[in-house]
Write a protein that holds these residues in place. Structure first.
Motif, PDB file in Angstrom:
ATOM      1  N   UNK A  68       0.932  -1.364  -0.049  1.00 54.05           N
ATOM      2  CA  UNK A  68      -0.061  -0.022  -0.100  1.00 54.05           C
ATOM      3  C   UNK A  68       0.882   1.356  -0.100  1.00 54.05           C
ATOM      4  N   UNK A  69       0.730   2.313  -0.845  1.00 52.66           N
ATOM      5  CA  UNK A  69       1.308   3.539  -0.743  1.00 52.66           C
ATOM      6  C   UNK A  69       0.300   4.736  -0.618  1.00 52.66           C
ATOM      7  N   UNK A  70       0.502   5.500   0.376  1.00 49.36           N
ATOM      8  CA  UNK A  70      -0.302   6.659   0.463  1.00 49.36           C
ATOM      9  C   UNK A  70       0.265   8.013   0.639  1.00 49.36           C
ATOM     10  N   UNK A  71      -0.360   9.113   0.073  1.00 44.44           N
ATOM     11  CA  UNK A  71       0.465  10.375   0.242  1.00 44.44           C
ATOM     12  C   UNK A  71      -0.405  11.468   0.875  1.00 44.44           C
ATOM     13  N   UNK A  72       0.174  12.434   1.589  1.00 37.55           N
ATOM     14  CA  UNK A  72      -0.579  13.535   1.982  1.00 37.55           C
ATOM     15  C   UNK A  72       0.361  14.717   2.214  1.00 37.55           C
ATOM     16  N   UNK A  97      -3.415   7.058   6.898  1.00 39.08           N
ATOM     17  CA  UNK A  97      -4.009   6.478   5.515  1.00 39.08           C
ATOM     18  C   UNK A  97      -3.586   5.336   5.348  1.00 39.08           C
ATOM     19  N   UNK A 101      -5.919   1.380   5.069  1.00 36.99           N
ATOM     20  CA  UNK A 101      -6.080   0.330   4.118  1.00 36.99           C
ATOM     21  C   UNK A 101      -6.152  -1.150   4.646  1.00 36.99           C
ATOM     22  N   UNK A 162       4.801  10.419   2.581  1.00 36.39           N
ATOM     23  CA  UNK A 162       4.218   9.350   1.920  1.00 36.39           C
ATOM     24  C   UNK A 162       4.564   8.229   2.646  1.00 36.39           C
ATOM     25  N   UNK A 164       4.324   3.806   3.383  1.00 36.41           N
ATOM     26  CA  UNK A 164       4.293   2.325   2.408  1.00 36.41           C
ATOM     27  C   UNK A 164       3.643   1.483   3.644  1.00 36.41           C
TER      28      UNK A 164
ATOM     29  N   UNK B  54      -7.974   5.654   0.545  1.00 32.38           N
ATOM     30  CA  UNK B  54      -6.837   6.662   0.884  1.00 32.38           C
ATOM     31  C   UNK B  54      -5.661   6.416   0.642  1.00 32.38           C
ATOM     32  N   UNK B  55      -5.184   5.268  -0.119  1.00 35.23           N
ATOM     33  CA  UNK B  55      -4.002   4.954  -0.747  1.00 35.23           C
ATOM     34  C   UNK B  55      -4.063   4.055  -1.992  1.00 35.23           C
ATOM     35  N   UNK B  56      -3.171   3.648  -2.504  1.00 29.44           N
ATOM     36  CA  UNK B  56      -3.233   2.562  -3.413  1.00 29.44           C
ATOM     37  C   UNK B  56      -2.859   1.257  -3.226  1.00 29.44           C
ATOM     38  N   UNK B  57      -3.461   0.178  -3.638  1.00 23.57           N
ATOM     39  CA  UNK B  57      -2.895  -1.282  -3.215  1.00 23.57           C
ATOM     40  C   UNK B  57      -2.131  -1.775  -4.484  1.00 23.57           C
ATOM     41  N   UNK B 143      -1.578   7.699  -6.296  1.00 29.69           N
ATOM     42  CA  UNK B 143      -2.289   8.204  -5.301  1.00 29.69           C
ATOM     43  C   UNK B 143      -1.765   9.619  -5.186  1.00 29.69           C
ATOM     44  N   UNK B 145      -2.556  14.159  -3.271  1.00 30.15           N
ATOM     45  CA  UNK B 145      -3.143  15.013  -2.382  1.00 30.15           C
ATOM     46  C   UNK B 145      -3.006  16.176  -2.747  1.00 30.15           C
TER      47      UNK B 145
END
Lengths: 355, 355
Positions: A68-72, A97, A101, A162, A164, B54-57, B143, B145
């Motif tokens: 999973x990767x997410x950024x804010x 975030x 997931x 970001x 992981x 909220x994030x990418x898988x 992903x 923001x």
């Protein structure tokens, strides 16, 4: 040796008490390297950052897991507020975030935009707060970047983090997984973060200081998964910008279902409710930074609630409503007086720069 | 239905011709959702972003590979320059950082700080350029923001990109891997990016326009690995901020070795050399955004050079020096006149906001 003559300013350690950010700190030369070495690398100290390359090398989990990767991006104003600062917030926001997931966060990166003239002492305070938050969450900051813009072209510090993480096998949460009949839980009171920031911004004084709920929720998510079958957890989401109302509308939209809330069950601190009334805000739309919505199979709702309440960050968890079949995908509220009203998305600007 | 009355502004599509960024676009409500849906999601269109969470898988690679993560914040001014813009640059910069770890980049995230009042048409141009660069590099933006700050608290657009990649088994590149005797190669001319940006910033006109070399190097890296044993590639690095001189000093420092360059072998465009002379710059310290340094086992240097030259982004590749044993970790230059001079780190500010 000409080197000594060429770098008189960088023979001395950074002046973290009285120094200020200058354009050289973003130019990629010796001053940048010094800022990284004496402030960032020292605070974030970990084996990955110590690799010193353009990126960090991380081990992969056993097969069967997913990445999973997410950024804010964080532009909160003011930078320091009751209960946190932009540094701790940037860690919590992104750890959450990733956790929402269903993943276990394993690493963070951080990109900074600094404004020329910003006090190094304030930067150090932010970076150290960030490092402390990362340590507390058990998620190292493994790579980063720093740029500097001229005075008047930024606003102190902006931070993009970001995250992981790895999703253990068997978990399948997502905004589209809510099903009619599911129970809607929240992990605690809402509106605290937004009101805390706004009260500092507007210099409002309340009898008791309202503090942000900013916190890393990865531990709370693990506590939830430990208490029920992984397949019983359908949706996890943290109601940040736009508040609980916007988050629930997003979920309703993604899941093609309706949600009905019980007004009487919604946990809001008395102080926060009072401040919202004073400020003309609806706490349903106010940002949170340490709360989550959990939508679970109703058969496991009691176990889920008990697991949340047994965790320090979930003591005031509540079951606030249910998912229903609704082709219109509306979020509605059963009011205290027995009526029903629509709960729409946040439409206009409510609180700018709240995270 | 009250919803229609509450959101009159968002019943219309975004005005990408005459519209401007307003604070609502960063508030996390309906306006934010519209900006994401009608601009970002449309441009970056891919299955991961479409997950809407909220994030990418992301899927994980087979066992034996390692994960790489890298991040870069971009504050370049001006936003548009000959050969690119902040959007394409943000993709190239981060794809390259991941590729320089010997990894195959698989995903990017993007965090935007937008200034209130910024023209949506310019934002669309940047986002579309970013999407085109991502497609060309074969790396989706999965992903993102977006935050908005008040007019005068930002400078149009800042973009932080984070890249994820996987290192195939057998590759072990890193800044600490240079060994005495290794050959030092560059993939082409240097100084182009910095001079192109500066000429636009200073409104300098040259007979022939100098364009940035901004490009994604993941294909070039794969071409190199295809041509020689993985273990023969010791260091890969892109000489961005601080230029070739600073990059080589970083490598010398990490590898505890010295580097000797041949001045006569350094490829610099005549136009760039001339502009640098005019501007009082040394091309050795000027940023590049589509070039790499490759330090390889000398026994494979010819094969490496041939592989680089056979690729469109490496046609002007050159062997520029060698790694030597040197406890002082100096970078030195054999001048055209047979002398030697030290090549130090970039010390002061040379070109602010070059990336």
């Amino acid at each position: 040796m000409k080197t000594a003559a060429m770098k008189p300013d960088y023979q001395r350690p950074l002046d973290l008490k009285r120094g200020r950010v200058d354009m050289n700190h973003g130019a990629g030369g010796r001053a940048s390297a010094q800022l990284v070495a004496e402030l960032f690398a020292r605070a974030f100290d970990n084996e990955f950052l110590a690799q010193g390359d353009d990126g960090a090398l991380l081990p992969l989990p056993p097969p069967g897991q997913r990445l999973v990767v997410s950024t804010d991006t964080h532009v909160i104003s003011p930078l320091f507020f009751p209960g946190g600062d932009i540094g701790s917030l940037a860690v919590h926001g992104t750890v959450n975030d990733v956790a929402m997931m269903g993943a276990r966060p394993v690493a963070l990166t951080a990109g900074f935009v600094l404004e020329e003239g910003f006090a190094l002492a304030d930067l150090a305070r932010i970076v150290e707060s960030m490092a402390a938050a990362a340590r507390a969450a058990g998620v190292p900051v493994v790579a980063g970047d720093t740029k500097v813009v001229e005075r008047g072209k930024g606003d102190g510090v902006f931070v993009t983090t970001t995250g992981i993480g790895f999703v253990p096998a068997g978990r399948a949460v997502g905004g589209a997984q809510a099903r009619a009949g599911d129970a809607v839980l929240v992990s605690g009171t809402f509106g605290d973060h937004g009101v805390a920031v706004l009260s500092r911004r507007e210099s409002l004084a309340f009898e008791t200081e309202i503090t942000s709920d900013s916190a890393a929720l990865n531990g709370l998510v693990e506590a939830l998964f430990a208490a029920l079958p992984a397949a019983a957890v359908h949706v996890l989401r943290d109601p940040t910008r736009g508040g609980l109302a916007t988050t629930l509308n997003e979920i309703a939209q993604q899941s093609a279902a309706g949600i009905v809330l019980d007004e009487a069950a919604l946990p809001v601190r008395e102080q926060v409710a009072g401040a919202c009334e004073l400020l003309g805000l609806d706490p349903l739309y106010v940002a949170n930074e340490g709360k989550m919505v959990a939508i679970v199979d109703a058969a496991h709702a009691d176990a889920a609630l008990a697991a949340l309440r047994a965790h320090p960050l979930g003591r005031e968890a509540a079951r606030i409503g249910e998912v229903i079949a609704d082709p219109h995908r509306f979020v509605q509220m059963r009011t205290r007086f027995g009526g029903r009203r629509m709960v729409d998305w946040l439409t206009g600007e409510q609180l700018p720069r709240i995270c």
